[in-house]
Design a protein around this motif. Sequence first.
Motif, short mmCIF file in Angstrom:
data_model
loop_
_atom_site.label_atom_id
_atom_site.label_comp_id
_atom_site.label_asym_id
_atom_site.label_seq_id
_atom_site.Cartn_x
_atom_site.Cartn_y
_atom_site.Cartn_z
N LYS A 175 0.83 -1.21 0.00
CA LYS A 175 0.00 0.00 0.00
C LYS A 175 0.86 1.26 0.00
CE LYS A 175 -4.27 -1.62 2.18
NZ LYS A 175 -5.17 -1.46 3.36
N SER A 176 1.90 1.27 0.82
CA SER A 176 2.75 2.46 0.88
C SER A 176 3.53 2.63 -0.41
CB SER A 176 3.71 2.38 2.08
OG SER A 176 4.54 1.24 2.00
N ALA A 177 3.90 1.54 -1.06
CA ALA A 177 4.59 1.65 -2.36
C ALA A 177 3.67 2.25 -3.41
CB ALA A 177 5.06 0.26 -2.80
N ALA A 178 2.44 1.74 -3.49
CA ALA A 178 1.49 2.27 -4.47
C ALA A 178 1.15 3.73 -4.17
CB ALA A 178 0.22 1.42 -4.47
N ALA A 179 1.00 4.05 -2.88
CA ALA A 179 0.67 5.43 -2.52
C ALA A 179 1.81 6.38 -2.86
CB ALA A 179 0.35 5.52 -1.03
N PHE A 180 3.03 5.95 -2.63
CA PHE A 180 4.17 6.80 -2.98
C PHE A 180 4.24 7.02 -4.48
CE2 PHE A 180 8.96 6.78 -3.81
CZ PHE A 180 9.04 8.16 -3.78
N PRO A 209 21.48 3.76 4.62
CA PRO A 209 21.54 2.31 4.36
C PRO A 209 20.20 1.59 4.47
CG PRO A 209 23.39 3.01 5.71
CD PRO A 209 22.49 4.18 5.60
N THR A 210 19.43 1.83 5.54
CA THR A 210 18.16 1.10 5.69
C THR A 210 17.15 1.52 4.62
OG1 THR A 210 17.41 2.76 7.30
CG2 THR A 210 18.47 0.78 8.17
N TRP A 211 17.15 2.79 4.27
CA TRP A 211 16.25 3.25 3.22
C TRP A 211 16.69 2.67 1.87
CZ3 TRP A 211 15.67 9.21 4.48
CH2 TRP A 211 15.05 9.34 5.74
N ARG A 212 18.01 2.62 1.64
CA ARG A 212 18.53 2.09 0.38
C ARG A 212 18.13 0.63 0.21
NH1 ARG A 212 23.52 3.35 1.05
NH2 ARG A 212 24.29 1.36 1.85
N ALA A 213 18.22 -0.13 1.29
CA ALA A 213 17.85 -1.54 1.21
C ALA A 213 16.39 -1.70 0.81
CB ALA A 213 18.12 -2.21 2.56
N GLN A 214 15.55 -0.83 1.32
CA GLN A 214 14.13 -0.90 0.98
C GLN A 214 13.90 -0.52 -0.48
OE1 GLN A 214 11.15 -2.43 1.54
NE2 GLN A 214 11.37 -1.71 3.66
N LEU A 215 14.57 0.53 -0.94
CA LEU A 215 14.37 0.98 -2.31
C LEU A 215 14.87 -0.03 -3.33
CD1 LEU A 215 15.30 4.78 -2.08
CD2 LEU A 215 13.02 3.78 -2.32
N LEU A 216 15.84 -0.85 -2.96
CA LEU A 216 16.41 -1.81 -3.89
C LEU A 216 15.65 -3.13 -3.92
CD1 LEU A 216 20.24 -1.16 -3.36
CD2 LEU A 216 18.76 -0.33 -5.19
N ARG A 217 14.57 -3.23 -3.14
CA ARG A 217 13.76 -4.44 -3.17
C ARG A 217 12.88 -4.45 -4.43
NH1 ARG A 217 10.17 -4.91 1.93
NH2 ARG A 217 9.69 -6.92 0.93
N PRO A 218 12.52 -5.65 -4.91
CA PRO A 218 11.64 -5.73 -6.09
C PRO A 218 10.31 -5.00 -5.92
CG PRO A 218 12.63 -7.87 -5.61
CD PRO A 218 12.99 -6.97 -4.47
N ARG A 219 9.86 -4.87 -4.68
CA ARG A 219 8.56 -4.22 -4.44
C ARG A 219 8.55 -2.76 -4.91
NH1 ARG A 219 5.72 -5.78 1.03
NH2 ARG A 219 5.64 -7.72 -0.18
N THR A 220 9.72 -2.16 -5.06
CA THR A 220 9.79 -0.78 -5.54
C THR A 220 9.22 -0.66 -6.95
OG1 THR A 220 11.68 -0.34 -4.12
CG2 THR A 220 11.35 1.17 -5.96
N LEU A 221 9.15 -1.78 -7.67
CA LEU A 221 8.52 -1.75 -8.99
C LEU A 221 7.06 -1.32 -8.90
CD1 LEU A 221 10.06 -4.97 -10.58
CD2 LEU A 221 10.65 -2.59 -11.07
N LEU A 222 6.41 -1.58 -7.75
CA LEU A 222 5.03 -1.12 -7.55
C LEU A 222 4.95 0.41 -7.54
CD1 LEU A 222 3.66 -3.54 -4.79
CD2 LEU A 222 2.91 -3.38 -7.18
N ALA A 226 2.54 2.31 -10.18
CA ALA A 226 1.49 3.26 -9.76
C ALA A 226 1.73 4.63 -10.37
CB ALA A 226 1.45 3.35 -8.24
N CYS A 227 2.98 5.04 -10.41
CA CYS A 227 3.33 6.32 -11.01
C CYS A 227 2.94 6.34 -12.49
CB CYS A 227 4.81 6.60 -10.83
SG CYS A 227 5.34 8.24 -11.37
N ALA A 228 3.25 5.26 -13.20
CA ALA A 228 2.95 5.19 -14.63
C ALA A 228 1.45 5.22 -14.90
CB ALA A 228 3.56 3.92 -15.21
N VAL A 229 0.66 4.55 -14.04
CA VAL A 229 -0.79 4.54 -14.22
C VAL A 229 -1.37 5.94 -14.09
CG1 VAL A 229 -2.96 3.77 -13.20
CG2 VAL A 229 -1.09 2.14 -13.54
N VAL A 230 -0.94 6.67 -13.06
CA VAL A 230 -1.48 8.01 -12.82
C VAL A 230 -1.00 8.99 -13.88
CG1 VAL A 230 -1.58 9.93 -11.18
CG2 VAL A 230 -1.71 7.58 -10.35
#
Length: 534
Positions: A175-180, A209-222, A226-230
Amino acid sequence: MGWIRTIMTDFSLSSESPGARAGTLAASETFRLSMLLAVQTIIWAVGSWIYRSNLDPAADMLENYVWGIEWQPGYYKHPPAFAWIAAAWFKVFPHTDLAYFALSSVNATMGICGIVALARRFLPLRDALIVGLAMAVTPIYSTLAIKFNANTVLLSLWPWTAYFFIRYVQTGTRKSAAAFGAAAALAMLGKYFSITLLIGLGLAGLVRPTWRAQLLRPRTLLVLAACAVVLGPHLAWLVKTHFPTFTYADERMHETGGGHPFYLLLLYKVPYALIQLAYLLPALALLSLLLPGRRLAAAGLMLRSIVQPSLDRNLWWLSMGTFFAVCSVSLASRTPLSALWGNTQWFAIATFWLFVLKQHGLEPDTRRIVRGMTAYWALVLALSTVLGYVEASQHKPMAIEPRAELSRAARQLWRDRVGLPLPIVSGSDKEAKAIAFYGRDLTHYWDMYEPANTPWLTRADVTREGALFVCKSADGGCIQTATAATGSQPISVTVHKRAWGLRLPDFSYTLFLLPPAGWHGAGRPVSGAAPAAS
């Protein structure tokens, strides 16, 4: 409802209510601080209306409206978000200056709410509300926010984009990925300059570092999906119309002196940074005033924190990352920066300052904040009154233009002569847009000089539906073009406005009526002189 619950968790008191009495006190203080933000919204809407006899000198706010009512996926100057917002607002509220300034004030407050939500990710709710008040009294969210346009719409869009970014890097949920992603797209639909925000957030995310690890996860593709749809409809419009907004931006860049030498652009960043700091000084002052006995020490600590990332690296990069991005884009494009472009980047600085103050044992005391804000509001209203009267009494151009009065006179003339609602208006830029805005009937604007700028209407539409053309009486070029377009005789109209008990100067206009095709003279003749109006 899920999205609302997600956001509302960041306004929960649960983490700061260890006991019933403490919880009651916390809730009371939270309510008091929230009410201050609500009153701030009202004060600035009313103060802006008192000060300004018209909306803005360049008529950008009128342009927002005439674009927005067409609900296009893009406009030749800008992407569409701010025009859509203006159009949606006036689906509900009357077409008055006060209602428009209320939109400006609500937009600023929505940005403050985003700042509070962002601060809540790092601070208790009471402190997050203090952060919101600190930013609310800066020129960024007050005097500079009263003109609603493609720049100030970012005041509401950027903080919420930053909030959803932080929520994503802290939680990693779908949800947070799509919202972002959706928030990032909305920021881009506000103004393409939002690319600097996304670069700044990306920089902050990659550095920590902790933020980078999150951004490099496959889930960031969401996020990207979401950005492309809008953004999709606007991107399709760009391709279909051959990127007119890019052409306009390039023209503006050359008008403002693009292509400066690198060393000069680098030197320009010094006054730019100082102006940004000056904008933030009221926030620094308010936070300092809440620390009796330690005010100078608090102010010094906040100023030093700007160059001390070690005090909290997460918040420092969140506060400064977009500043670096803005400066880098300016250098890369060889374009000098307007100070106003950077206003929206300071969504995290007051959070950083208060976090640092609390780390050093400095706890804000809000017992006198109501009294202080009341004095501030009284000053705002008093200055608005004095400056508004001075502008009118000295016949400043902005104060004496009879825009609403012209619209009433023009619409009345059309009703008298044609006997139908006014469908289309054209002619001198500000005057035609004013006629379109001030009125109950839905009236569309057509650019008779550059019809491609208003593609929702064609010359055939204008001929079929009919239109009123308005020119300033001294504008010979407009009169010549309108005469050729209508084939009708000019009608002279003189109007003036009244403000502060003053009768302000007369303004003369020349109107041309083009009745709809097949019209058979239901009203009076469409040519000839019209009576003066006030």
